[in-house]
Design a protein around this motif. Structure first.
Motif, short mmCIF file in Angstrom:
data_model
loop_
_atom_site.label_atom_id
_atom_site.label_comp_id
_atom_site.label_asym_id
_atom_site.label_seq_id
_atom_site.Cartn_x
_atom_site.Cartn_y
_atom_site.Cartn_z
N ALA A 154 -59.48 -15.06 -66.61
CA ALA A 154 -60.72 -14.38 -66.20
C ALA A 154 -61.07 -13.27 -67.19
N PHE A 155 -60.08 -12.49 -67.59
CA PHE A 155 -60.32 -11.46 -68.59
C PHE A 155 -60.78 -12.08 -69.91
N ALA A 156 -60.17 -13.20 -70.26
CA ALA A 156 -60.54 -13.86 -71.52
C ALA A 156 -62.01 -14.29 -71.50
N CYS A 157 -62.45 -14.82 -70.36
CA CYS A 157 -63.85 -15.25 -70.26
C CYS A 157 -64.81 -14.06 -70.27
N LEU A 158 -64.32 -12.90 -69.81
CA LEU A 158 -65.17 -11.71 -69.82
C LEU A 158 -65.25 -11.09 -71.21
N MET A 159 -64.17 -11.19 -71.95
CA MET A 159 -64.07 -10.41 -73.20
C MET A 159 -64.23 -11.21 -74.47
N ARG A 160 -64.22 -12.53 -74.39
CA ARG A 160 -64.33 -13.35 -75.61
C ARG A 160 -65.39 -14.44 -75.42
#
Lengths: 157, 56
Positions: free
Chosen positions: B17-23
């Protein structure tokens, strides 16, 4: 030379115009109701699916670990904040309430883990809603999934 | 579920989820997911060892 502006315009995502016309708050509301739905409606189906699965599983595991859906008690500010954070999970929160889940068992070894999962699920979805706002207003996302050839989406500008 | 199991589960669900938000882009997201997951687990294990050694 005169074609340059036309080319630049041609690179825009087909939905860009409709996004500019529609209210970004709509996407935020959809995302708040169902995690990832705002992204899915914006055309980022893969991203929305990741949010839906991750946040949904966080919430489900939180309930399974006997975590608590905290009540809204003004007399206990920390409990109130925890309840508001959990509310961010949207449909999952409503469904759990309707099914009578989330009573919590403080004696269970996984109780603290459970409510931590529930709180993080809600807070994470709030970040996802803000992300949907950024995409809908054109502040983010000019090369969505371009490197790996993923879902079809593009700039909202 | 053990403490470590809960930690790994948490890291596995939060990292994508963080990856989809930040990259942007799936390749970058995959790399970020791996990095975040290993960071979650690595820092937790490291801090655990520090507490164990400091606590005697």
């Amino acid at each position: 030379m005169a074609e340059a502006p036309a080319r630049a315009g041609a690179r825009q995502h087909p939905r860009a115009d409709s996004r500019e016309e529609s209210n970004p708050l709509l996407y935020c509301a959809l995302g708040l109701m169902v995690p990832g739905l705002g992204h899915i409606v914006l055309g980022r189906r893969g991203t929305g699916a990741v949010f839906l699965v991750c946040i949904g599983l966080l919430f489900v595991f939180g309930i399974g670990m006997e975590g608590e859906l905290f009540p809204f008690e003004a007399a206990a500010p920390l409990t109130l904040l925890a309840g508001m954070a959990e509310l961010g999970a949207g449909a999952f929160y409503v469904a759990a309430r309707m099914l009578g889940l989330g009573a919590g068992n403080p004696e269970a070894p996984t109780y603290e883990y459970g409510y931590a999962f529930l709180i993080v699920a809600g807070l994470l979805n709030m970040l996802v809603v803000l992300d949907a706002w950024d995409i809908a207003t054109g502040n983010k996302g000019s090369e969505e999934d371009g490197a790996a050839g993923g879902e079809a989406s593009g700039p909202a500008r | 579920m053990s403490h470590f199991g809960a930690l790994v589960l948490f890291a596995a669900l939060v990292s994508p989820a963080f990856a989809c938000l930040m990259r942007e882009g799936w390749a970058a997201r995959l790399r970020f997911t791996a990095w975040a997951f290993l960071s979650f687990v690595g820092f937790a294990v490291g801090i655990g060892w520090i507490m164990y050694l400091a606590g005697g």
